[in-house]
Design a protein around this motif. Sequence first.
Motif, PDB file in Angstrom:
ATOM      1  N   GLY A 197       4.200   3.520 -19.552  1.00  0.00           N
ATOM      2  CA  GLY A 197       5.132   3.154 -20.611  1.00  0.00           C
ATOM      3  C   GLY A 197       5.129   4.162 -21.750  1.00  0.00           C
ATOM      4  N   MET A 198       3.947   4.599 -22.143  1.00  0.00           N
ATOM      5  CA  MET A 198       3.824   5.547 -23.253  1.00  0.00           C
ATOM      6  C   MET A 198       4.406   6.909 -22.902  1.00  0.00           C
ATOM      7  SD  MET A 198       2.598   4.131 -25.945  1.00  0.00           S
ATOM      8  CE  MET A 198       1.967   5.492 -26.910  1.00  0.00           C
ATOM      9  N   VAL A 199       4.137   7.407 -21.697  1.00  0.00           N
ATOM     10  CA  VAL A 199       4.626   8.745 -21.353  1.00  0.00           C
ATOM     11  C   VAL A 199       6.149   8.766 -21.309  1.00  0.00           C
ATOM     12  CG1 VAL A 199       4.594   8.646 -18.805  1.00  0.00           C
ATOM     13  CG2 VAL A 199       4.105  10.783 -19.961  1.00  0.00           C
ATOM     14  N   VAL A 200       6.751   7.698 -20.828  1.00  0.00           N
ATOM     15  CA  VAL A 200       8.207   7.640 -20.791  1.00  0.00           C
ATOM     16  C   VAL A 200       8.762   7.525 -22.217  1.00  0.00           C
ATOM     17  CG1 VAL A 200      10.194   6.265 -20.040  1.00  0.00           C
ATOM     18  CG2 VAL A 200       8.342   6.772 -18.445  1.00  0.00           C
ATOM     19  N   ALA A 201       8.130   6.699 -23.035  1.00  0.00           N
ATOM     20  CA  ALA A 201       8.593   6.541 -24.417  1.00  0.00           C
ATOM     21  C   ALA A 201       8.504   7.858 -25.179  1.00  0.00           C
ATOM     22  CB  ALA A 201       7.777   5.465 -25.123  1.00  0.00           C
ATOM     23  N   GLN A 202       7.484   8.647 -24.904  1.00  0.00           N
ATOM     24  CA  GLN A 202       7.291   9.900 -25.626  1.00  0.00           C
ATOM     25  C   GLN A 202       8.020  11.081 -24.995  1.00  0.00           C
ATOM     26  OE1 GLN A 202       3.038  10.330 -25.823  1.00  0.00           O
ATOM     27  NE2 GLN A 202       2.908   9.092 -27.659  1.00  0.00           N
ATOM     28  N   ALA A 203       8.585  10.904 -23.826  1.00  0.00           N
ATOM     29  CA  ALA A 203       9.208  12.022 -23.116  1.00  0.00           C
ATOM     30  C   ALA A 203      10.424  12.572 -23.838  1.00  0.00           C
ATOM     31  CB  ALA A 203       9.591  11.615 -21.696  1.00  0.00           C
ATOM     32  N   TYR A 204      11.134  11.728 -24.508  1.00  0.00           N
ATOM     33  CA  TYR A 204      12.328  12.163 -25.236  1.00  0.00           C
ATOM     34  C   TYR A 204      12.238  11.565 -26.625  1.00  0.00           C
ATOM     35  CZ  TYR A 204      17.128  13.289 -26.391  1.00  0.00           C
ATOM     36  OH  TYR A 204      18.245  13.811 -26.988  1.00  0.00           O
ATOM     37  N   GLY A 205      12.074  12.379 -27.624  1.00  0.00           N
ATOM     38  CA  GLY A 205      11.851  11.910 -28.985  1.00  0.00           C
ATOM     39  C   GLY A 205      13.119  11.478 -29.681  1.00  0.00           C
ATOM     40  N   MET A 244       8.086  10.794 -15.899  1.00  0.00           N
ATOM     41  CA  MET A 244       7.595   9.727 -15.035  1.00  0.00           C
ATOM     42  C   MET A 244       7.089  10.291 -13.711  1.00  0.00           C
ATOM     43  SD  MET A 244       9.383   6.018 -14.888  1.00  0.00           S
ATOM     44  CE  MET A 244      10.548   6.282 -13.610  1.00  0.00           C
ATOM     45  N   GLU A 245       7.845  11.193 -13.103  1.00  0.00           N
ATOM     46  CA  GLU A 245       7.410  11.786 -11.837  1.00  0.00           C
ATOM     47  C   GLU A 245       6.132  12.589 -12.000  1.00  0.00           C
ATOM     48  OE1 GLU A 245       9.892  13.226  -8.794  1.00  0.00           O
ATOM     49  OE2 GLU A 245      11.684  12.262  -9.617  1.00  0.00           O
ATOM     50  N   ALA A 246       6.025  13.330 -13.095  1.00  0.00           N
ATOM     51  CA  ALA A 246       4.807  14.107 -13.347  1.00  0.00           C
ATOM     52  C   ALA A 246       3.610  13.184 -13.560  1.00  0.00           C
ATOM     53  CB  ALA A 246       4.993  15.021 -14.552  1.00  0.00           C
ATOM     54  N   VAL A 304       7.709  -0.246 -15.116  1.00  0.00           N
ATOM     55  CA  VAL A 304       7.439  -0.165 -16.553  1.00  0.00           C
ATOM     56  C   VAL A 304       8.111   1.078 -17.129  1.00  0.00           C
ATOM     57  CG1 VAL A 304       5.626   0.326 -18.260  1.00  0.00           C
ATOM     58  CG2 VAL A 304       5.347  -1.563 -16.671  1.00  0.00           C
ATOM     59  N   GLY A 305       7.963   2.201 -16.422  1.00  0.00           N
ATOM     60  CA  GLY A 305       8.602   3.430 -16.876  1.00  0.00           C
ATOM     61  C   GLY A 305      10.110   3.290 -16.969  1.00  0.00           C
ATOM     62  N   VAL A 306      10.710   2.685 -15.964  1.00  0.00           N
ATOM     63  CA  VAL A 306      12.167   2.477 -15.955  1.00  0.00           C
ATOM     64  C   VAL A 306      12.570   1.538 -17.089  1.00  0.00           C
ATOM     65  CG1 VAL A 306      14.085   1.479 -14.634  1.00  0.00           C
ATOM     66  CG2 VAL A 306      12.412   2.949 -13.502  1.00  0.00           C
ATOM     67  N   TRP A 307      11.817   0.480 -17.265  1.00  0.00           N
ATOM     68  CA  TRP A 307      12.114  -0.510 -18.304  1.00  0.00           C
ATOM     69  C   TRP A 307      12.091   0.138 -19.690  1.00  0.00           C
ATOM     70  CZ3 TRP A 307       8.068  -3.277 -21.276  1.00  0.00           C
ATOM     71  CH2 TRP A 307       8.585  -4.286 -22.104  1.00  0.00           C
ATOM     72  N   VAL A 308      11.034   0.893 -19.972  1.00  0.00           N
ATOM     73  CA  VAL A 308      10.933   1.562 -21.275  1.00  0.00           C
ATOM     74  C   VAL A 308      12.071   2.574 -21.428  1.00  0.00           C
ATOM     75  CG1 VAL A 308       9.513   3.109 -22.697  1.00  0.00           C
ATOM     76  CG2 VAL A 308       8.461   1.158 -21.540  1.00  0.00           C
ATOM     77  N   SER A 309      12.382   3.280 -20.373  1.00  0.00           N
ATOM     78  CA  SER A 309      13.462   4.266 -20.420  1.00  0.00           C
ATOM     79  C   SER A 309      14.806   3.617 -20.736  1.00  0.00           C
ATOM     80  CB  SER A 309      13.549   5.005 -19.082  1.00  0.00           C
ATOM     81  OG  SER A 309      14.602   5.926 -19.086  1.00  0.00           O
ATOM     82  N   ASN A 310      15.024   2.424 -20.223  1.00  0.00           N
ATOM     83  CA  ASN A 310      16.321   1.758 -20.364  1.00  0.00           C
ATOM     84  C   ASN A 310      16.503   1.000 -21.671  1.00  0.00           C
ATOM     85  OD1 ASN A 310      17.221   2.687 -17.899  1.00  0.00           O
ATOM     86  ND2 ASN A 310      16.588   0.849 -16.802  1.00  0.00           N
ATOM     87  N   VAL A 311      15.438   0.768 -22.441  1.00  0.00           N
ATOM     88  CA  VAL A 311      15.585  -0.073 -23.630  1.00  0.00           C
ATOM     89  C   VAL A 311      16.449   0.557 -24.710  1.00  0.00           C
ATOM     90  CG1 VAL A 311      13.476  -1.408 -23.276  1.00  0.00           C
ATOM     91  CG2 VAL A 311      13.417   0.625 -24.732  1.00  0.00           C
ATOM     92  N   SER A 333      24.543  10.883 -23.957  1.00  0.00           N
ATOM     93  CA  SER A 333      23.883  12.003 -23.289  1.00  0.00           C
ATOM     94  C   SER A 333      22.980  11.499 -22.177  1.00  0.00           C
ATOM     95  CB  SER A 333      23.044  12.772 -24.324  1.00  0.00           C
ATOM     96  OG  SER A 333      22.194  13.663 -23.689  1.00  0.00           O
ATOM     97  N   LYS A 334      22.835  12.312 -21.175  1.00  0.00           N
ATOM     98  CA  LYS A 334      21.918  11.987 -20.081  1.00  0.00           C
ATOM     99  C   LYS A 334      20.596  12.746 -20.238  1.00  0.00           C
ATOM    100  CE  LYS A 334      24.698   9.437 -17.547  1.00  0.00           C
ATOM    101  NZ  LYS A 334      24.536   8.028 -17.501  1.00  0.00           N
ATOM    102  N   ILE A 335      20.444  13.477 -21.350  1.00  0.00           N
ATOM    103  CA  ILE A 335      19.243  14.278 -21.555  1.00  0.00           C
ATOM    104  C   ILE A 335      18.003  13.393 -21.578  1.00  0.00           C
ATOM    105  CG2 ILE A 335      18.022  15.788 -23.170  1.00  0.00           C
ATOM    106  CD1 ILE A 335      20.773  16.846 -24.038  1.00  0.00           C
ATOM    107  N   ASP A 336      18.072  12.263 -22.291  1.00  0.00           N
ATOM    108  CA  ASP A 336      16.905  11.400 -22.375  1.00  0.00           C
ATOM    109  C   ASP A 336      16.494  10.896 -20.997  1.00  0.00           C
ATOM    110  OD1 ASP A 336      19.199   9.732 -22.273  1.00  0.00           O
ATOM    111  OD2 ASP A 336      18.190   8.120 -23.361  1.00  0.00           O
ATOM    112  N   GLU A 337      17.461  10.525 -20.171  1.00  0.00           N
ATOM    113  CA  GLU A 337      17.151  10.028 -18.825  1.00  0.00           C
ATOM    114  C   GLU A 337      16.490  11.108 -17.969  1.00  0.00           C
ATOM    115  OE1 GLU A 337      20.606   8.288 -17.025  1.00  0.00           O
ATOM    116  OE2 GLU A 337      20.977   7.048 -18.787  1.00  0.00           O
ATOM    117  N   ARG A 338      16.995  12.341 -18.063  1.00  0.00           N
ATOM    118  CA  ARG A 338      16.397  13.436 -17.284  1.00  0.00           C
ATOM    119  C   ARG A 338      14.971  13.709 -17.732  1.00  0.00           C
ATOM    120  NH1 ARG A 338      21.573  15.902 -17.986  1.00  0.00           N
ATOM    121  NH2 ARG A 338      20.695  17.219 -19.620  1.00  0.00           N
ATOM    122  N   GLU A 339      14.755  13.776 -19.038  1.00  0.00           N
ATOM    123  CA  GLU A 339      13.411  14.054 -19.556  1.00  0.00           C
ATOM    124  C   GLU A 339      12.450  12.927 -19.205  1.00  0.00           C
ATOM    125  OE1 GLU A 339      12.331  16.925 -20.872  1.00  0.00           O
ATOM    126  OE2 GLU A 339      14.337  17.667 -20.470  1.00  0.00           O
TER     127      GLU A 339
END
Length: 178
Positions: A119-127, A46-48, A22-29, A35-41
Amino acid sequence: MADLSKFTAEERTLIASIPYRVGVWVSNVDDNTGSKIDEREESKAMEAAISGLAKQNKAPFAAAVMQGVEQNKSSWPSWASVADEGKFLAEVETALNLCKEKAGDKALAQYKQTIWRMGMVVAQAYGEQIDPDNEMHFNRLFEWMGSLGGGANLGKNPENISDAEKAALNKLRTVLKG
């Protein structure tokens, strides 16, 4: 600690893979291709979240599942290939049905909450929408981690996530409420 022995090894793998996927899916949408900043954040968030959820004691079934996610870190690259969205969401539904059938309603509620929060934490990780410098979003992760004992809030999405992430979360919410 919740007992996951009711599930076959294949079922445990499916159940453990879903929160990560779910985290990967939300990250990839809405990958920001410039930039790779969003992927790193999003990866750090996700790991945290995985680590925090694996250590919690307010939701033992969810903690056991997330310990499974954490212990199978070597599987993350293969889990990351989410593939077709429709097939993936059907697998989420399959995992939910397995939890309800073999672990009961309380475990199912914990599992749904975990999936939603990943899903929410990944969506909110990079604004992507607000705060383009991403000064505040990662800090909100720690506020969220402190609220893990509450029920899943399947309500409206916050404003600091992109339209694509909102659409994905709405699809996920539909499956979780199903």
